[in-house]
Design a protein around this motif. Structure first.
Motif, PDB file in Angstrom:
ATOM      1  N   LEU A 164      74.337-129.276   9.911  1.00 42.72           N
ATOM      2  CA  LEU A 164      73.457-129.562   8.791  1.00 42.72           C
ATOM      3  C   LEU A 164      73.216-131.049   8.599  1.00 42.72           C
ATOM      4  CD1 LEU A 164      74.583-126.942   6.121  1.00 42.72           C
ATOM      5  CD2 LEU A 164      72.248-127.313   6.934  1.00 42.72           C
ATOM      6  N   GLN A 165      74.213-131.857   8.923  1.00 42.28           N
ATOM      7  CA  GLN A 165      74.043-133.305   8.804  1.00 42.28           C
ATOM      8  C   GLN A 165      72.873-133.762   9.657  1.00 42.28           C
ATOM      9  OE1 GLN A 165      75.671-135.550   6.965  1.00 42.28           O
ATOM     10  NE2 GLN A 165      77.741-134.836   6.543  1.00 42.28           N
ATOM     11  N   ARG A 166      72.789-133.259  10.857  1.00 40.15           N
ATOM     12  CA  ARG A 166      71.701-133.642  11.747  1.00 40.15           C
ATOM     13  C   ARG A 166      70.376-133.031  11.293  1.00 40.15           C
ATOM     14  NH1 ARG A 166      71.484-131.480  17.844  1.00 40.15           N
ATOM     15  NH2 ARG A 166      71.017-129.606  16.643  1.00 40.15           N
ATOM     16  N   THR A 167      70.420-131.768  10.870  1.00 45.09           N
ATOM     17  CA  THR A 167      69.190-131.076  10.494  1.00 45.09           C
ATOM     18  C   THR A 167      68.458-131.784   9.370  1.00 45.09           C
ATOM     19  OG1 THR A 167      70.125-128.956  11.187  1.00 45.09           O
ATOM     20  CG2 THR A 167      68.231-128.866   9.708  1.00 45.09           C
ATOM     21  N   VAL A 168      69.189-132.248   8.358  1.00 45.01           N
ATOM     22  CA  VAL A 168      68.532-132.895   7.217  1.00 45.01           C
ATOM     23  C   VAL A 168      68.620-134.418   7.264  1.00 45.01           C
ATOM     24  CG1 VAL A 168      68.972-130.896   5.748  1.00 45.01           C
ATOM     25  CG2 VAL A 168      70.553-132.830   5.692  1.00 45.01           C
ATOM     26  N   GLY A 169      69.339-134.930   8.260  1.00 44.50           N
ATOM     27  CA  GLY A 169      69.578-136.374   8.286  1.00 44.50           C
ATOM     28  C   GLY A 169      68.414-137.215   8.759  1.00 44.50           C
ATOM     29  N   GLN A 170      67.468-136.603   9.476  1.00 46.79           N
ATOM     30  CA  GLN A 170      66.384-137.384  10.087  1.00 46.79           C
ATOM     31  C   GLN A 170      65.011-137.042   9.520  1.00 46.79           C
ATOM     32  OE1 GLN A 170      67.226-139.827  12.125  1.00 46.79           O
ATOM     33  NE2 GLN A 170      69.382-139.208  12.003  1.00 46.79           N
ATOM     34  N   LEU A 171      64.969-136.477   8.343  1.00 50.96           N
ATOM     35  CA  LEU A 171      63.676-136.118   7.750  1.00 50.96           C
ATOM     36  C   LEU A 171      62.899-137.366   7.356  1.00 50.96           C
ATOM     37  CD1 LEU A 171      64.866-133.201   5.422  1.00 50.96           C
ATOM     38  CD2 LEU A 171      63.903-133.026   7.728  1.00 50.96           C
ATOM     39  N   GLU A 172      61.592-137.241   7.377  1.00 50.40           N
ATOM     40  CA  GLU A 172      60.723-138.370   7.020  1.00 50.40           C
ATOM     41  C   GLU A 172      59.960-138.057   5.734  1.00 50.40           C
ATOM     42  OE1 GLU A 172      60.746-141.237   8.464  1.00 50.40           O
ATOM     43  OE2 GLU A 172      62.072-140.648  10.115  1.00 50.40           O
ATOM     44  N   VAL A 173      59.587-139.093   5.019  1.00 54.72           N
ATOM     45  CA  VAL A 173      58.816-138.947   3.791  1.00 54.72           C
ATOM     46  C   VAL A 173      57.360-138.655   4.147  1.00 54.72           C
ATOM     47  CG1 VAL A 173      58.007-140.116   1.703  1.00 54.72           C
ATOM     48  CG2 VAL A 173      60.341-140.502   2.527  1.00 54.72           C
ATOM     49  N   GLU A 174      56.797-137.602   3.532  1.00 51.21           N
ATOM     50  CA  GLU A 174      55.396-137.265   3.802  1.00 51.21           C
ATOM     51  C   GLU A 174      54.507-137.397   2.567  1.00 51.21           C
ATOM     52  OE1 GLU A 174      55.203-133.306   5.303  1.00 51.21           O
ATOM     53  OE2 GLU A 174      55.883-132.373   3.430  1.00 51.21           O
ATOM     54  N   GLU A 175      55.110-137.548   1.387  1.00 57.01           N
ATOM     55  CA  GLU A 175      54.334-137.792   0.180  1.00 57.01           C
ATOM     56  C   GLU A 175      55.183-138.597  -0.806  1.00 57.01           C
ATOM     57  OE1 GLU A 175      53.266-133.894  -1.097  1.00 57.01           O
ATOM     58  OE2 GLU A 175      55.179-133.517  -2.085  1.00 57.01           O
ATOM     59  N   GLU A 176      54.547-139.194  -1.774  1.00 59.05           N
ATOM     60  CA  GLU A 176      55.235-140.065  -2.733  1.00 59.05           C
ATOM     61  C   GLU A 176      56.330-139.295  -3.473  1.00 59.05           C
ATOM     62  OE1 GLU A 176      55.912-143.709  -4.729  1.00 59.05           O
ATOM     63  OE2 GLU A 176      54.661-143.240  -2.985  1.00 59.05           O
ATOM     64  N   PRO A 177      57.582-139.783  -3.424  1.00 62.34           N
ATOM     65  CA  PRO A 177      58.653-139.097  -4.153  1.00 62.34           C
ATOM     66  C   PRO A 177      58.427-139.146  -5.662  1.00 62.34           C
ATOM     67  CG  PRO A 177      59.555-140.597  -2.496  1.00 62.34           C
ATOM     68  CD  PRO A 177      58.093-140.901  -2.602  1.00 62.34           C
ATOM     69  N   GLY A 178      58.887-138.088  -6.338  1.00 59.50           N
ATOM     70  CA  GLY A 178      58.883-138.081  -7.783  1.00 59.50           C
ATOM     71  C   GLY A 178      57.566-137.730  -8.439  1.00 59.50           C
ATOM     72  N   VAL A 179      56.627-137.183  -7.698  1.00 58.91           N
ATOM     73  CA  VAL A 179      55.313-136.866  -8.271  1.00 58.91           C
ATOM     74  C   VAL A 179      55.080-135.351  -8.304  1.00 58.91           C
ATOM     75  CG1 VAL A 179      52.819-137.165  -8.087  1.00 58.91           C
ATOM     76  CG2 VAL A 179      54.362-139.063  -7.497  1.00 58.91           C
ATOM     77  N   TYR A 180      55.237-134.699  -7.150  1.00 52.04           N
ATOM     78  CA  TYR A 180      54.905-133.280  -7.026  1.00 52.04           C
ATOM     79  C   TYR A 180      56.149-132.421  -6.814  1.00 52.04           C
ATOM     80  CZ  TYR A 180      50.112-134.884  -6.439  1.00 52.04           C
ATOM     81  OH  TYR A 180      48.893-135.467  -6.626  1.00 52.04           O
ATOM     82  N   PHE A 181      56.140-131.242  -7.420  1.00 50.09           N
ATOM     83  CA  PHE A 181      57.174-130.244  -7.180  1.00 50.09           C
ATOM     84  C   PHE A 181      56.840-129.498  -5.895  1.00 50.09           C
ATOM     85  CE2 PHE A 181      58.499-125.824  -7.248  1.00 50.09           C
ATOM     86  CZ  PHE A 181      59.838-125.915  -7.576  1.00 50.09           C
ATOM     87  N   ASN A 182      57.742-129.541  -4.943  1.00 46.40           N
ATOM     88  CA  ASN A 182      57.609-128.757  -3.720  1.00 46.40           C
ATOM     89  C   ASN A 182      58.984-128.210  -3.362  1.00 46.40           C
ATOM     90  OD1 ASN A 182      54.920-128.525  -2.489  1.00 46.40           O
ATOM     91  ND2 ASN A 182      54.941-130.758  -2.543  1.00 46.40           N
ATOM     92  N   TYR A 183      59.121-126.902  -3.443  1.00 46.62           N
ATOM     93  CA  TYR A 183      60.429-126.267  -3.249  1.00 46.62           C
ATOM     94  C   TYR A 183      60.877-126.424  -1.802  1.00 46.62           C
ATOM     95  CZ  TYR A 183      64.124-122.780  -3.652  1.00 46.62           C
ATOM     96  OH  TYR A 183      65.345-122.135  -3.662  1.00 46.62           O
ATOM     97  N   LYS A 184      62.003-127.131  -1.624  1.00 44.54           N
ATOM     98  CA  LYS A 184      62.522-127.384  -0.285  1.00 44.54           C
ATOM     99  C   LYS A 184      64.048-127.326  -0.324  1.00 44.54           C
ATOM    100  CE  LYS A 184      58.672-130.478   0.818  1.00 44.54           C
ATOM    101  NZ  LYS A 184      58.249-131.876   1.063  1.00 44.54           N
ATOM    102  N   SER A 185      64.626-126.490   0.516  1.00 44.28           N
ATOM    103  CA  SER A 185      66.075-126.362   0.557  1.00 44.28           C
ATOM    104  C   SER A 185      66.759-127.657   0.986  1.00 44.28           C
ATOM    105  CB  SER A 185      66.469-125.222   1.499  1.00 44.28           C
ATOM    106  OG  SER A 185      66.100-123.975   0.936  1.00 44.28           O
ATOM    107  N   SER A 186      66.040-128.466   1.745  1.00 43.79           N
ATOM    108  CA  SER A 186      66.608-129.736   2.200  1.00 43.79           C
ATOM    109  C   SER A 186      67.009-130.623   1.031  1.00 43.79           C
ATOM    110  CB  SER A 186      65.606-130.485   3.077  1.00 43.79           C
ATOM    111  OG  SER A 186      64.368-130.642   2.392  1.00 43.79           O
ATOM    112  N   ASP A 187      66.265-130.576  -0.072  1.00 49.22           N
ATOM    113  CA  ASP A 187      66.582-131.443  -1.209  1.00 49.22           C
ATOM    114  C   ASP A 187      67.970-131.144  -1.754  1.00 49.22           C
ATOM    115  OD1 ASP A 187      64.027-132.371  -0.815  1.00 49.22           O
ATOM    116  OD2 ASP A 187      63.375-132.110  -2.882  1.00 49.22           O
TER     117      ASP A 187
END
Length: 387
Positions: A194-217
Protein backbone atom coordinates in the motif's frame (compact mmCIF):
# COMPACT_ATOMS: atom_id res chain seq x y z
CA UNK A 1 -13.80 -30.71 -41.95
CA UNK A 2 -10.01 -30.32 -42.02
CA UNK A 3 -10.47 -26.70 -43.05
CA UNK A 4 -12.76 -26.14 -40.02
CA UNK A 5 -10.22 -27.67 -37.62
CA UNK A 6 -7.46 -25.61 -39.21
CA UNK A 7 -9.36 -22.39 -38.45
CA UNK A 8 -10.11 -23.63 -34.93
CA UNK A 9 -6.44 -24.35 -34.25
CA UNK A 10 -5.44 -20.94 -35.57
CA UNK A 11 -8.00 -19.22 -33.31
CA UNK A 12 -6.78 -21.24 -30.34
CA UNK A 13 -3.15 -20.30 -31.03
CA UNK A 14 -4.09 -16.61 -31.26
CA UNK A 15 -6.00 -16.86 -27.97
CA UNK A 16 -3.09 -18.61 -26.23
CA UNK A 17 -0.68 -16.01 -27.58
CA UNK A 18 -2.92 -13.25 -26.25
CA UNK A 19 -3.06 -14.90 -22.81
CA UNK A 20 0.74 -15.26 -22.85
CA UNK A 21 1.23 -11.58 -23.73
CA UNK A 22 -1.22 -10.47 -21.03
CA UNK A 23 0.65 -12.54 -18.43
CA UNK A 24 4.00 -11.16 -19.59
CA UNK A 25 2.56 -7.65 -19.26
CA UNK A 26 1.23 -8.35 -15.76
CA UNK A 27 4.61 -9.65 -14.64
CA UNK A 28 6.68 -6.90 -16.30
CA UNK A 29 4.42 -4.19 -14.88
CA UNK A 30 4.42 -5.90 -11.47
CA UNK A 31 0.62 -6.19 -11.42
CA UNK A 32 0.40 -9.67 -9.90
CA UNK A 33 -2.51 -8.53 -7.73
CA UNK A 34 -4.65 -9.03 -10.88
CA UNK A 35 -4.39 -12.80 -10.46
CA UNK A 36 -5.79 -12.58 -6.95
CA UNK A 37 -8.54 -10.21 -8.05
CA UNK A 38 -9.59 -12.58 -10.83
CA UNK A 39 -9.45 -15.61 -8.54
CA UNK A 40 -11.66 -14.08 -5.82
CA UNK A 41 -13.77 -12.22 -8.40
CA UNK A 42 -15.39 -9.71 -6.00
CA UNK A 43 -15.04 -8.58 -2.41
CA UNK A 44 -16.88 -10.39 0.38
CA UNK A 45 -17.71 -9.83 4.03
CA UNK A 46 -15.48 -12.74 5.13
CA UNK A 47 -12.39 -11.59 3.25
CA UNK A 48 -10.39 -11.32 6.47
CA UNK A 49 -9.85 -15.04 5.96
CA UNK A 50 -7.78 -14.43 2.82
CA UNK A 51 -5.65 -11.60 4.28
CA UNK A 52 -3.19 -11.20 7.09
CA UNK A 53 -4.73 -9.29 9.98
CA UNK A 54 -3.70 -7.32 13.06
CA UNK A 55 -5.85 -8.06 16.07
CA UNK A 56 -7.57 -5.34 18.07
CA UNK A 57 -8.07 -7.06 21.41
CA UNK A 58 -11.34 -7.05 23.31
CA UNK A 59 -11.63 -4.64 26.20
CA UNK A 60 -10.24 -5.92 29.51
CA UNK A 61 -13.34 -4.29 31.01
CA UNK A 62 -16.13 -5.34 28.63
CA UNK A 63 -19.43 -3.45 28.87
CA UNK A 64 -22.29 -5.54 27.48
CA UNK A 65 -25.18 -3.63 25.95
CA UNK A 66 -28.24 -3.54 28.19
CA UNK A 67 -31.29 -5.24 26.71
CA UNK A 68 -34.48 -3.18 26.80
CA UNK A 69 -37.44 -4.60 28.71
CA UNK A 70 -39.20 -4.98 25.34
CA UNK A 71 -36.11 -6.48 23.66
CA UNK A 72 -37.06 -8.24 20.40
CA UNK A 73 -40.76 -7.86 21.07
CA UNK A 74 -41.08 -5.70 17.97
CA UNK A 75 -41.93 -7.02 14.54
CA UNK A 76 -40.25 -5.76 11.39
CA UNK A 77 -42.67 -4.43 8.81
CA UNK A 78 -43.04 -6.65 5.72
CA UNK A 79 -41.50 -3.85 3.67
CA UNK A 80 -38.37 -3.65 5.85
CA UNK A 81 -37.98 -7.42 6.16
CA UNK A 82 -38.28 -7.86 2.42
CA UNK A 83 -35.71 -5.14 1.82
CA UNK A 84 -33.23 -6.54 4.32
CA UNK A 85 -33.54 -10.08 3.02
CA UNK A 86 -33.40 -9.04 -0.63
CA UNK A 87 -29.98 -7.48 0.05
CA UNK A 88 -28.83 -10.57 1.97
CA UNK A 89 -28.53 -8.93 5.36
CA UNK A 90 -26.60 -10.90 7.99
CA UNK A 91 -27.07 -8.56 10.98
CA UNK A 92 -29.64 -5.91 11.86
CA UNK A 93 -29.45 -4.10 15.19
CA UNK A 94 -31.39 -1.20 16.69
CA UNK A 95 -30.17 0.62 19.82
CA UNK A 96 -32.36 3.27 21.41
CA UNK A 97 -31.53 5.21 24.55
CA UNK A 98 -28.46 3.06 25.20
CA UNK A 99 -30.20 -0.32 25.15
CA UNK A 100 -30.77 -2.89 22.42
CA UNK A 101 -34.39 -2.88 21.31
CA UNK A 102 -34.11 -5.22 18.33
CA UNK A 103 -31.55 -7.51 16.72
CA UNK A 104 -31.69 -10.27 14.18
CA UNK A 105 -29.11 -12.38 12.35
CA UNK A 106 -29.17 -14.49 9.21
CA UNK A 107 -26.97 -17.13 7.50
CA UNK A 108 -25.40 -18.47 10.71
CA UNK A 109 -24.05 -15.04 11.73
CA UNK A 110 -24.57 -13.95 15.32
CA UNK A 111 -23.65 -11.32 17.93
CA UNK A 112 -19.98 -12.34 17.92
CA UNK A 113 -19.53 -13.05 14.19
CA UNK A 114 -16.85 -11.08 12.35
CA UNK A 115 -17.94 -9.17 9.25
CA UNK A 116 -16.00 -6.72 7.11
CA UNK A 117 -16.71 -3.02 7.69
CA UNK A 118 -15.41 -2.05 4.25
CA UNK A 119 -15.48 1.76 4.04
CA UNK A 120 -16.95 2.22 7.51
CA UNK A 121 -13.26 1.92 8.45
CA UNK A 122 -12.78 5.38 6.95
CA UNK A 123 -14.96 6.77 9.73
CA UNK A 124 -12.74 5.08 12.33
CA UNK A 125 -9.65 6.68 10.81
CA UNK A 126 -11.29 10.10 10.87
CA UNK A 127 -12.15 9.61 14.54
CA UNK A 128 -8.55 8.68 15.38
CA UNK A 129 -7.30 11.82 13.64
CA UNK A 130 -9.46 13.86 16.02
CA UNK A 131 -7.86 12.14 18.99
CA UNK A 132 -4.33 12.67 17.66
CA UNK A 133 -5.17 16.33 17.08
CA UNK A 134 -6.42 16.77 20.64
CA UNK A 135 -3.30 15.04 21.98
CA UNK A 136 -1.04 17.42 20.03
CA UNK A 137 0.40 14.64 17.85
CA UNK A 138 -1.00 16.63 14.93
CA UNK A 139 -0.64 20.40 15.12
CA UNK A 140 -3.59 21.37 12.98
CA UNK A 141 -5.97 19.96 10.40
CA UNK A 142 -4.40 22.47 8.02
CA UNK A 143 -0.95 20.97 8.53
CA UNK A 144 0.57 19.77 5.22
CA UNK A 145 0.76 16.01 4.93
CA UNK A 146 4.30 16.48 3.64
CA UNK A 147 5.29 17.03 7.29
CA UNK A 148 4.65 13.30 7.77
CA UNK A 149 5.09 11.77 4.30
CA UNK A 150 8.32 12.36 2.41
CA UNK A 151 6.73 11.53 -0.95
CA UNK A 152 4.28 14.40 -0.49
CA UNK A 153 6.76 17.22 -0.17
CA UNK A 154 7.32 19.69 -2.97
CA UNK A 155 5.34 21.06 -5.88
CA UNK A 156 1.56 20.88 -5.89
CA UNK A 157 1.64 18.18 -3.21
CA UNK A 158 2.77 20.80 -0.69
CA UNK A 159 -0.78 22.16 -0.77
CA UNK A 160 -2.42 18.95 0.46
CA UNK A 161 -3.40 19.12 4.12
CA UNK A 162 -4.84 16.71 6.66
CA UNK A 163 -8.21 18.43 6.28
CA UNK A 164 -8.19 17.69 2.55
CA UNK A 165 -7.71 13.99 3.24
CA UNK A 166 -10.47 14.04 5.86
CA UNK A 167 -12.94 15.58 3.42
CA UNK A 168 -12.04 13.70 0.24
CA UNK A 169 -10.69 16.81 -1.46
CA UNK A 170 -6.99 16.02 -1.95
CA UNK A 171 -7.16 16.53 -5.71
CA UNK A 172 -5.00 13.43 -6.22
CA UNK A 173 -5.41 11.06 -9.14
CA UNK A 174 -7.06 7.75 -8.22
CA UNK A 175 -9.21 5.22 -10.03
CA UNK A 176 -12.07 4.47 -7.60
CA UNK A 177 -13.33 1.55 -9.69
CA UNK A 178 -14.52 -1.62 -7.99
CA UNK A 179 -15.37 -3.87 -10.94
CA UNK A 180 -12.11 -3.55 -12.88
CA UNK A 181 -9.33 -5.98 -11.88
CA UNK A 182 -6.79 -3.41 -13.09
CA UNK A 183 -7.90 -0.33 -11.09
CA UNK A 184 -5.78 1.21 -8.35
CA UNK A 185 -8.55 0.46 -5.85
CA UNK A 186 -8.32 -3.22 -6.78
CA UNK A 187 -4.54 -3.04 -6.45
CA UNK A 188 -4.92 -1.51 -2.99
CA UNK A 189 -7.28 -4.30 -1.93
CA UNK A 190 -5.50 -7.33 -3.37
CA UNK A 191 -1.96 -5.98 -3.64
CA UNK A 192 0.80 -6.27 -1.07
CA UNK A 193 2.37 -2.81 -0.94
CA UNK A 194 0.00 0.00 0.00
CA UNK A 195 2.89 2.37 0.64
CA UNK A 196 3.89 2.09 -2.99
CA UNK A 197 0.33 2.11 -4.34
CA UNK A 198 -0.55 5.46 -2.77
CA UNK A 199 2.95 6.86 -2.43
CA UNK A 200 3.42 8.07 -6.00
CA UNK A 201 0.07 9.68 -6.78
CA UNK A 202 0.05 13.02 -8.57
CA UNK A 203 -2.19 16.04 -8.08
CA UNK A 204 -4.76 16.42 -10.87
CA UNK A 205 -6.92 19.23 -9.48
CA UNK A 206 -6.64 21.99 -6.88
CA UNK A 207 -6.77 20.51 -3.36
CA UNK A 208 -9.51 21.64 -1.02
CA UNK A 209 -12.09 22.68 -3.60
CA UNK A 210 -14.06 19.67 -4.86
CA UNK A 211 -15.38 16.56 -3.12
CA UNK A 212 -14.24 13.45 -4.96
CA UNK A 213 -14.59 10.14 -3.13
CA UNK A 214 -11.23 8.37 -3.23
CA UNK A 215 -10.03 5.57 -0.98
CA UNK A 216 -6.48 6.82 -1.39
CA UNK A 217 -7.26 9.87 0.75
CA UNK A 218 -8.07 7.72 3.78
CA UNK A 219 -5.11 5.41 3.22
CA UNK A 220 -2.77 8.40 3.10
CA UNK A 221 -4.48 9.80 6.20
CA UNK A 222 -3.70 6.53 8.00
CA UNK A 223 -0.03 6.82 7.04
CA UNK A 224 -0.02 10.39 8.38
CA UNK A 225 -1.65 9.15 11.57
CA UNK A 226 0.73 6.23 11.99
CA UNK A 227 3.76 8.51 11.67
CA UNK A 228 2.20 11.10 13.99
CA UNK A 229 1.43 8.68 16.84
CA UNK A 230 4.34 6.29 16.34
CA UNK A 231 2.37 3.06 16.32
CA UNK A 232 0.16 0.99 14.00
CA UNK A 233 -3.31 2.47 13.75
CA UNK A 234 -4.83 -0.82 14.99
CA UNK A 235 -2.94 -0.39 18.23
CA UNK A 236 -3.97 3.25 18.47
CA UNK A 237 -7.63 2.29 17.93
CA UNK A 238 -7.37 -0.43 20.56
CA UNK A 239 -5.83 1.91 23.13
CA UNK A 240 -7.88 5.04 22.52
CA UNK A 241 -11.28 3.64 21.54
CA UNK A 242 -11.82 -0.13 21.55
CA UNK A 243 -10.81 -0.72 25.16
CA UNK A 244 -12.43 2.42 26.65
CA UNK A 245 -15.80 1.72 24.97
CA UNK A 246 -15.85 -1.77 26.44
CA UNK A 247 -15.83 -3.74 23.19
CA UNK A 248 -16.79 -7.31 24.04
CA UNK A 249 -14.95 -9.01 21.20
CA UNK A 250 -11.60 -8.80 19.49
CA UNK A 251 -11.65 -7.26 16.02
CA UNK A 252 -9.31 -7.76 13.09
CA UNK A 253 -7.92 -5.09 10.78
CA UNK A 254 -6.77 -6.61 7.50
CA UNK A 255 -3.24 -5.84 6.31
CA UNK A 256 -1.53 -5.60 2.95
CA UNK A 257 0.77 -8.48 3.90
CA UNK A 258 2.30 -10.34 6.80
CA UNK A 259 3.44 -7.73 9.34
CA UNK A 260 2.31 -5.05 6.90
CA UNK A 261 0.11 -1.97 7.17
CA UNK A 262 -3.63 -1.72 7.68
CA UNK A 263 -5.99 -1.43 4.74
CA UNK A 264 -7.22 1.76 6.37
CA UNK A 265 -9.77 2.70 3.73
CA UNK A 266 -11.58 -0.54 4.52
CA UNK A 267 -11.42 -3.79 6.35
CA UNK A 268 -12.05 -3.57 10.09
CA UNK A 269 -13.75 -6.85 10.89
CA UNK A 270 -16.11 -6.86 13.87
CA UNK A 271 -19.75 -7.44 14.79
CA UNK A 272 -22.94 -5.39 14.91
CA UNK A 273 -22.94 -4.85 18.68
CA UNK A 274 -19.39 -3.54 18.83
CA UNK A 275 -19.83 -1.42 15.70
CA UNK A 276 -22.84 0.17 17.39
CA UNK A 277 -20.55 1.50 20.13
CA UNK A 278 -19.05 3.92 17.60
CA UNK A 279 -22.54 5.24 16.99
CA UNK A 280 -23.10 5.76 20.71
CA UNK A 281 -19.74 7.50 21.09
CA UNK A 282 -20.64 10.04 18.42
CA UNK A 283 -24.24 10.45 19.54
CA UNK A 284 -22.69 11.53 22.85
CA UNK A 285 -20.26 13.90 21.09
CA UNK A 286 -17.16 11.86 21.88
CA UNK A 287 -17.98 10.98 25.47
CA UNK A 288 -18.26 7.41 26.73
CA UNK A 289 -19.99 7.34 30.08
CA UNK A 290 -17.98 9.87 32.08
CA UNK A 291 -14.84 9.81 29.94
CA UNK A 292 -14.06 12.14 27.06
CA UNK A 293 -12.53 10.07 24.22
CA UNK A 294 -12.95 12.41 21.24
CA UNK A 295 -13.02 16.20 21.47
CA UNK A 296 -16.63 17.41 21.20
CA UNK A 297 -15.74 20.31 18.91
CA UNK A 298 -14.07 17.88 16.53
CA UNK A 299 -17.13 15.61 16.61
CA UNK A 300 -19.35 18.59 15.76
CA UNK A 301 -17.12 19.48 12.79
CA UNK A 302 -17.10 15.84 11.67
CA UNK A 303 -20.86 15.68 11.31
CA UNK A 304 -21.20 19.09 9.64
CA UNK A 305 -20.92 19.52 5.85
CA UNK A 306 -17.39 20.15 4.62
CA UNK A 307 -16.79 23.49 2.89
CA UNK A 308 -16.50 21.97 -0.57
CA UNK A 309 -18.21 21.88 -3.94
CA UNK A 310 -19.70 18.97 -5.85
CA UNK A 311 -18.17 18.67 -9.34
CA UNK A 312 -20.98 16.31 -10.34
CA UNK A 313 -23.76 18.77 -9.45
CA UNK A 314 -22.91 22.01 -11.26
CA UNK A 315 -20.34 22.94 -8.62
CA UNK A 316 -22.98 23.30 -5.89
CA UNK A 317 -21.87 23.27 -2.22
CA UNK A 318 -22.04 19.78 -0.73
CA UNK A 319 -24.27 18.93 2.22
CA UNK A 320 -23.74 15.16 2.35
CA UNK A 321 -20.23 14.65 3.79
CA UNK A 322 -18.20 15.82 6.75
CA UNK A 323 -15.04 14.28 8.21
CA UNK A 324 -15.53 10.67 7.07
CA UNK A 325 -19.25 10.69 7.99
CA UNK A 326 -22.09 10.73 5.44
CA UNK A 327 -24.78 13.28 6.23
CA UNK A 328 -28.51 13.54 5.58
CA UNK A 329 -29.54 17.01 6.74
CA UNK A 330 -33.07 17.67 7.96
CA UNK A 331 -34.56 14.32 6.96
CA UNK A 332 -38.33 14.44 7.34
CA UNK A 333 -39.31 14.53 11.04
CA UNK A 334 -36.03 12.92 12.10
CA UNK A 335 -33.87 15.99 11.60
CA UNK A 336 -30.16 15.58 10.90
CA UNK A 337 -28.87 12.04 10.36
CA UNK A 338 -25.25 10.96 10.02
CA UNK A 339 -23.82 7.58 9.22
CA UNK A 340 -20.84 5.43 8.26
CA UNK A 341 -21.15 3.13 5.26
CA UNK A 342 -19.39 0.34 3.40
CA UNK A 343 -19.62 -0.89 -0.17
CA UNK A 344 -21.83 -3.92 0.51
CA UNK A 345 -24.34 -2.01 2.60
CA UNK A 346 -22.50 -1.85 5.91
CA UNK A 347 -24.04 0.91 8.04
CA UNK A 348 -23.79 2.61 11.41
CA UNK A 349 -26.68 5.10 11.26
CA UNK A 350 -27.18 7.72 13.96
CA UNK A 351 -30.45 9.60 14.49
CA UNK A 352 -29.78 12.12 17.29
CA UNK A 353 -33.38 13.33 17.56
CA UNK A 354 -34.48 9.83 18.58
CA UNK A 355 -31.30 8.77 20.40
CA UNK A 356 -31.25 5.94 17.90
CA UNK A 357 -28.52 3.79 16.32
CA UNK A 358 -29.09 1.36 13.46
CA UNK A 359 -26.43 -1.14 12.39
CA UNK A 360 -26.85 -3.22 9.27
CA UNK A 361 -24.29 -5.69 7.89
CA UNK A 362 -24.70 -7.82 4.80
CA UNK A 363 -23.67 -9.01 1.36
CA UNK A 364 -25.32 -6.43 -0.93
CA UNK A 365 -26.51 -2.85 -1.11
CA UNK A 366 -29.36 -1.41 -3.11
CA UNK A 367 -29.68 1.21 -5.79
CA UNK A 368 -28.31 4.76 -5.42
CA UNK A 369 -30.74 7.39 -4.16
CA UNK A 370 -28.96 10.67 -4.78
CA UNK A 371 -25.77 10.64 -2.72
CA UNK A 372 -27.09 7.80 -0.58
CA UNK A 373 -28.66 4.37 -1.15
CA UNK A 374 -32.28 3.26 -1.08
CA UNK A 375 -31.94 0.99 1.95
CA UNK A 376 -30.75 3.88 4.12
CA UNK A 377 -34.06 5.65 3.67
CA UNK A 378 -35.96 2.38 4.01
CA UNK A 379 -34.34 1.67 7.39
CA UNK A 380 -34.82 5.24 8.61
CA UNK A 381 -38.49 5.36 7.65
CA UNK A 382 -39.43 1.92 8.95
CA UNK A 383 -37.43 2.02 12.19
CA UNK A 384 -38.73 5.50 12.98
CA UNK A 385 -42.24 4.05 12.77
CA UNK A 386 -41.29 1.17 15.05
CA UNK A 387 -39.99 3.37 17.87
Amino acid sequence: MSKFFGKWKKALLIFLLFILLVNIGIILLDKRFVYRALWYNFVGIDDYRIFHNREISASPDPQPWPLASEYNQYELSPNLRQGLERLRTVAFLVVKEDSIRYEEYWDDYGPSSLSNSFSMAKTFVGMLVGIALHEGKIKSLDQPIGDFLENYKGGEKDKITIRHLLTMSSGLEWDEAYASPFSTTTEAYYGTDLQRTVGQLEVEEEPGVYFNYKSSDTQLLAFVLQNAVGMPISQYLEEKIWHPIGAEHAAKWSLDGEGGVEKAYCCINSNARDFARIGKLYLNYGRWNNERLVDSAYVAQSISPADLYDPHNHGEPINFYGYKWWLIPDYKKLGNVFYARGILGQYIINVPSKDLIIVRLGHKRGMPAGKHFEEVFLMLDEVANMF
